[in-house]
Design an enzyme around this catalytic site. Structure first.
Site, PDB file in Angstrom:
ATOM      1  N   LYS A 138      -9.546   6.448   8.940  1.00 20.74           N
ATOM      2  CA  LYS A 138     -10.767   6.455   8.123  1.00 20.74           C
ATOM      3  C   LYS A 138     -11.857   7.345   8.648  1.00 20.74           C
ATOM      4  O   LYS A 138     -12.447   6.863   9.442  1.00 20.74           O
ATOM      5  CB  LYS A 138     -11.328   5.033   7.703  1.00 20.74           C
ATOM      6  CG  LYS A 138     -12.401   4.840   6.499  1.00 20.74           C
ATOM      7  CD  LYS A 138     -12.694   3.370   6.564  1.00 20.74           C
ATOM      8  CE  LYS A 138     -13.711   3.227   5.329  1.00 20.74           C
ATOM      9  NZ  LYS A 138     -14.908   4.102   5.516  1.00 20.74           N
ATOM     10  N   ARG A 140     -19.086  11.956  -4.108  1.00 19.48           N
ATOM     11  CA  ARG A 140     -18.638  10.790  -4.823  1.00 19.48           C
ATOM     12  C   ARG A 140     -19.608  10.502  -5.881  1.00 19.48           C
ATOM     13  O   ARG A 140     -19.390   9.600  -6.812  1.00 19.48           O
ATOM     14  CB  ARG A 140     -18.137   9.849  -4.171  1.00 19.48           C
ATOM     15  CG  ARG A 140     -18.899   8.978  -3.212  1.00 19.48           C
ATOM     16  CD  ARG A 140     -18.239   8.121  -2.437  1.00 19.48           C
ATOM     17  NE  ARG A 140     -19.094   7.200  -1.662  1.00 19.48           N
ATOM     18  CZ  ARG A 140     -18.533   6.354  -0.702  1.00 19.48           C
ATOM     19  NH1 ARG A 140     -17.264   6.114  -0.788  1.00 19.48           N
ATOM     20  NH2 ARG A 140     -19.324   5.547   0.330  1.00 19.48           N
ATOM     21  N   GLU A 169     -12.395  14.148   2.825  1.00 21.42           N
ATOM     22  CA  GLU A 169     -13.589  13.609   3.779  1.00 21.42           C
ATOM     23  C   GLU A 169     -14.160  14.767   4.688  1.00 21.42           C
ATOM     24  O   GLU A 169     -13.331  15.109   5.493  1.00 21.42           O
ATOM     25  CB  GLU A 169     -13.380  12.139   4.600  1.00 21.42           C
ATOM     26  CG  GLU A 169     -14.677  11.520   5.152  1.00 21.42           C
ATOM     27  CD  GLU A 169     -15.045  10.485   4.316  1.00 21.42           C
ATOM     28  OE1 GLU A 169     -14.873  10.272   3.190  1.00 21.42           O
ATOM     29  OE2 GLU A 169     -16.031   9.778   4.746  1.00 21.42           O
ATOM     30  N   ARG A 207     -11.261   0.400  -8.258  1.00 20.38           N
ATOM     31  CA  ARG A 207     -11.130  -0.282  -7.052  1.00 20.38           C
ATOM     32  C   ARG A 207      -9.663  -1.387  -7.398  1.00 20.38           C
ATOM     33  O   ARG A 207     -10.120  -2.503  -7.165  1.00 20.38           O
ATOM     34  CB  ARG A 207     -12.262  -1.066  -6.551  1.00 20.38           C
ATOM     35  CG  ARG A 207     -12.512  -1.472  -5.263  1.00 20.38           C
ATOM     36  CD  ARG A 207     -13.984  -1.944  -5.039  1.00 20.38           C
ATOM     37  NE  ARG A 207     -15.085  -1.294  -5.195  1.00 20.38           N
ATOM     38  CZ  ARG A 207     -15.618  -0.653  -4.365  1.00 20.38           C
ATOM     39  NH1 ARG A 207     -15.150  -0.356  -3.107  1.00 20.38           N
ATOM     40  NH2 ARG A 207     -16.740  -0.152  -4.467  1.00 20.38           N
TER      41      ARG A 207
HETATM   42  P1  AMP Z   1     -16.216   2.707   2.049  1.00 19.34           P
HETATM   43  O1  AMP Z   1     -17.196   3.780   1.873  1.00 19.34           O
HETATM   44  O2  AMP Z   1     -16.524   1.542   3.193  1.00 19.34           O
HETATM   45  O3  AMP Z   1     -15.929   1.805   0.895  1.00 19.34           O
HETATM   46  O4  AMP Z   1     -14.904   3.349   2.559  1.00 19.34           O
HETATM   47  C1  AMP Z   1     -14.216   4.041   1.512  1.00 19.34           C
HETATM   48  C2  AMP Z   1     -14.580   5.720   1.767  1.00 19.34           C
HETATM   49  O5  AMP Z   1     -13.951   6.064   2.862  1.00 19.34           O
HETATM   50  C3  AMP Z   1     -14.043   6.623   1.091  1.00 19.34           C
HETATM   51  O6  AMP Z   1     -14.841   6.799   0.017  1.00 19.34           O
HETATM   52  C4  AMP Z   1     -14.031   7.901   1.625  1.00 19.34           C
HETATM   53  O7  AMP Z   1     -15.156   8.655   1.574  1.00 19.34           O
HETATM   54  C5  AMP Z   1     -13.929   7.554   3.070  1.00 19.34           C
HETATM   55  N1  AMP Z   1     -12.497   7.981   3.680  1.00 19.34           N
HETATM   56  C6  AMP Z   1     -12.524   8.141   5.022  1.00 19.34           C
HETATM   57  N2  AMP Z   1     -11.178   8.646   5.441  1.00 19.34           N
HETATM   58  C7  AMP Z   1     -10.529   8.419   4.381  1.00 19.34           C
HETATM   59  C8  AMP Z   1      -8.991   8.531   4.015  1.00 19.34           C
HETATM   60  N3  AMP Z   1      -8.218   9.087   4.745  1.00 19.34           N
HETATM   61  N4  AMP Z   1      -8.644   8.155   2.853  1.00 19.34           N
HETATM   62  C9  AMP Z   1      -9.673   7.856   1.879  1.00 19.34           C
HETATM   63  N5  AMP Z   1     -10.815   7.594   2.051  1.00 19.34           N
HETATM   64  C10 AMP Z   1     -11.275   7.919   3.315  1.00 19.34           C
END
Ligand code: AMP
Length: 583
Positions: free
Chosen positions: A272, A292, A322, A439
């Site tokens: 991530k 996004r 990303e 989601r």
């Molecule tokens: P959050 O912002 O905490 O809800 O986490 C989701 C976000 O993590 C996504 O919207 C992406 O911007 C980010 N992200 C980073 N690495 C990845 C990955 N390998 N797959 C999907 N999302 C990712």
């Protein structure tokens, strides 16, 4: 179509808080709207002048509307402003002042939907010298011919604050009820606020078809038009390269076990990355990048554009990725904050690209050479990615991943990800389709941070003493089931007194001031556009706030500029966290 017909619908929607009744009101109206007006009506029902993916803005703040009301009524701007402070809503002020002015004459409406829409849309095209006067002219022309009620909703549309409580879910269902209601025999009972559907299965099919068309286009206008023609037309609606779609969102899990339970075994685990989401559209040599929030950031990231042009072997593609900043000196990833300033940048772009470069980490594909991949399983999408991405370190690579069913292996991979400067892992379901904007648990995030919420600022209060110049306390809200905003408390700590120390009251005031919709005493209502990350000590039940919960000892952690309203913490997540703390 007369604008007045739409205004009656707004009023009806305003008079009920029941979702089914709202859906019913809209669907009955849609049956009557002529085809040539339907796309416009769908936008106006959402209080929009452009579809979600179109980044044009009206550039109209409350002050300008006050001047236009003044020009249309001949009442001095100061007086209009006074009324605004008293009433707290500029829409109501416009209504009352126009009513007062036209007392002698009969209110006969001459405004068409088309006229209102085109005048309002024109506002977005005006820029630079003399544009303020031209804008005032366009608005006051409308207000002069408007009935009081029409003036109220023209004003609210200008300020993008409709207060009719209509979410995407209601609009989708209203389209189904209006155009397929007879087929599945829908009957809505107003007294009991109850809906009977004879053929549920068939109904779900239509709901699915409308949702899918909307996912692909992000615009209820053409979707409603197609639905009016029938199911076939609806099913023909496809993604188009160049028009961004909403990205798929992730649920949160606390450990590998929970993650695997959610997405099934084996699962794909990926780093991530701590960057920001980029949806890249490639058509031949033409590349466009969207955040996004569906904002076009092509200009801001020339190095990503050239990497995609050169290293993606496809005539046409829509990729999900990303972008992560890295240090040129050490090659190590940098936290998101270090590149966040590039997103809105309008000048010195090349220098920024060279000082704060990003690496594109591709993790999904949504469209490839003439075919939508939304319904292909993730496993298949990944295969295509592997085929078409020619990796080049520090420019464009595939997200680092493993496929596994083993919790231990995931924990090890997690530790490795953290060591390399990432936020944690994403776990993904191999046989799942891509669901835009949803989601649904096809991917989950696994990070061990203390719990924080991303909340929308919906109100603010002017400070006292040395803080009188600042909006220094913020009313924060999470999202209800249909996207409506529900307050969860007020936060006033975490911000700094001086700009040099970090996110300051001064900076926050500058950001919020143009978004003030109404003011009453010290309190201002804020157009919900700003998302902040908020930490807290505890969640309590509370009758004071519309969510039913309040955060105890909340503090602002940072601005989340890259996040949109559709991504803020949901009431369900607040409830979950509340439940979790009792354990
Ligand atoms: P959050 O912002 O905490 O809800 O986490 C989701 C976000 O993590 C996504 O919207 C992406 O911007 C980010 N992200 C980073 N690495 C990845 C990955 N390998 N797959 C999907 N999302 C990712």
């Amino acid at each position: 179509m007369e604008y007045n017909a739409l205004v009656e619908v707004y009023e009806a929607l305003d008079s009920t808080s029941k979702r089914l009744e709202k859906t019913h009101i809209i669907s009955e109206f849609l049956k009557k709207v002529p085809k040539e007006d339907i796309a416009t009506i769908m936008l106006l029902l959402e209080g929009r002048l452009f579809p979600r993916w179109d980044s044009r803005e009206l550039g109209v703040a409350s002050r300008l509307v006050i001047k236009a009301i003044s020009s249309a009524t001949g009442i001095e701007a100061e007086k209009v402003e006074k009324e605004w402070k008293k009433a707290g809503d500029l829409g109501n002020v416009a209504e009352n002042l126009i009513k007062g002015k036209k007392q002698a004459t009969l209110f006969s409406s001459s405004l068409s939907v088309r006229k209102v829409f085109s005048n309002l849309q024109k506002l977005a095209t005006l820029e630079g010298h003399g544009s303020v006067d031209k804008k005032i002219g366009l608005i006051s022309e409308l207000l002069t011919s408007a009935t009081p009620k029409e003036a109220k909703y023209i004003t609210r549309t200008l300020l993008q604050d409709m207060r009719i409580g209509v979410g995407e879910g209601s609009l989708r269902d209203a389209i189904v009820w209006a155009f397929f209601g007879d087929k599945v025999k829908i009957a809505y009972n107003v007294e009991e606020n109850d809906i009977q559907i004879e053929d549920r299965e068939e109904y779900n099919k239509y709901v699915g078809a409308v949702q899918k068309a909307y996912d692909a286009t992000n615009d209820f206008g053409p979707v409603a038009e197609a639905a009016k023609s029938g199911l076939k037309a609806l099913e023909k609606m496809e993604l188009s390269v160049g028009i961004p779609i909403k990205v798929m969102l992730a649920l949160k899990v606390d450990n590998a076990k929970e993650g695997l339970e959610r997405v099934g075994k084996p699962a794909e685990a990926e780093y991530k990355y701590d960057g920001f989401r980029i949806q890249a559209h490639k058509k031949g040599n033409d590349v466009k990048l969207f955040t996004r929030k569906l904002e076009d950031v092509t200009m801001q990231f020339p190095e990503a554009v050239s990497a995609i042009k050169k290293n993606i072997k496809a005539k046409e593609a829509i990729l999900d990725s990303e972008a992560v900043g890295y240090s040129k000196a050490s090659g190590k990833y940098l936290p998101f904050q270090s590149i966040s300033q590039r997103i809105k940048r309008k000048y010195d772009i090349e220098k920024m690209a060279s000082d704060f470069p990003v690496e594109v980490n591709v993790f999904d594909i949504i469209y490839y050479d003439g075919k939508s991949f939304l319904d292909e399983p993730f496993e298949e999408r990944k295969k295509v990615l592997k085929k078409i991405v020619s990796e080049e370190k520090k420019r464009i690579v595939l997200a680092k991943s493993i496929t596994t069913s083993d919790e231990k292996e995931i924990e090890n991979f997690y530790n490795e990800a953290i060591e390399k400067g990432n936020e944690g892992l994403m776990l993904k379901k191999l046989d799942a389709p891509y669901r835009p904007g949803a989601r649904v648990g096809y991917m989950v995030k696994y990070k061990k941070y203390r719990e924080t919420f991303d909340l929308a600022v919906v109100g603010a209060e002017w400070g006292e003493g040395k803080r009188t110049k600042w909006l220094s306390s913020y009313i924060i809200a999470c999202a209800g089931e249909d996207g409506e905003l529900l307050e969860v408390g007020r936060v006033s700590t975490g911000l700094k007194e001086k700009d040099e120390e970090g996110l300051s009251f001064n900076e926050m005031t500058k950001i919020l001031k143009p978004l003030v919709i109404s003011e009453k005493g010290k309190e201002a209502r804020i157009k919900p556009k700003i998302i902040i990350e908020v930490g807290y000590e505890e969640i309590q039940k509370s009758p004071t706030y519309s969510s039913g919960y309040a955060l105890r000892f909340p503090r602002v952690i940072c601005l989340r500029e890259e996040k949109s309203l559709s991504e803020i913490t949901t009431l369900e997540q607040v409830e979950e966290a509340y439940g979790g703390q009792k354990k």
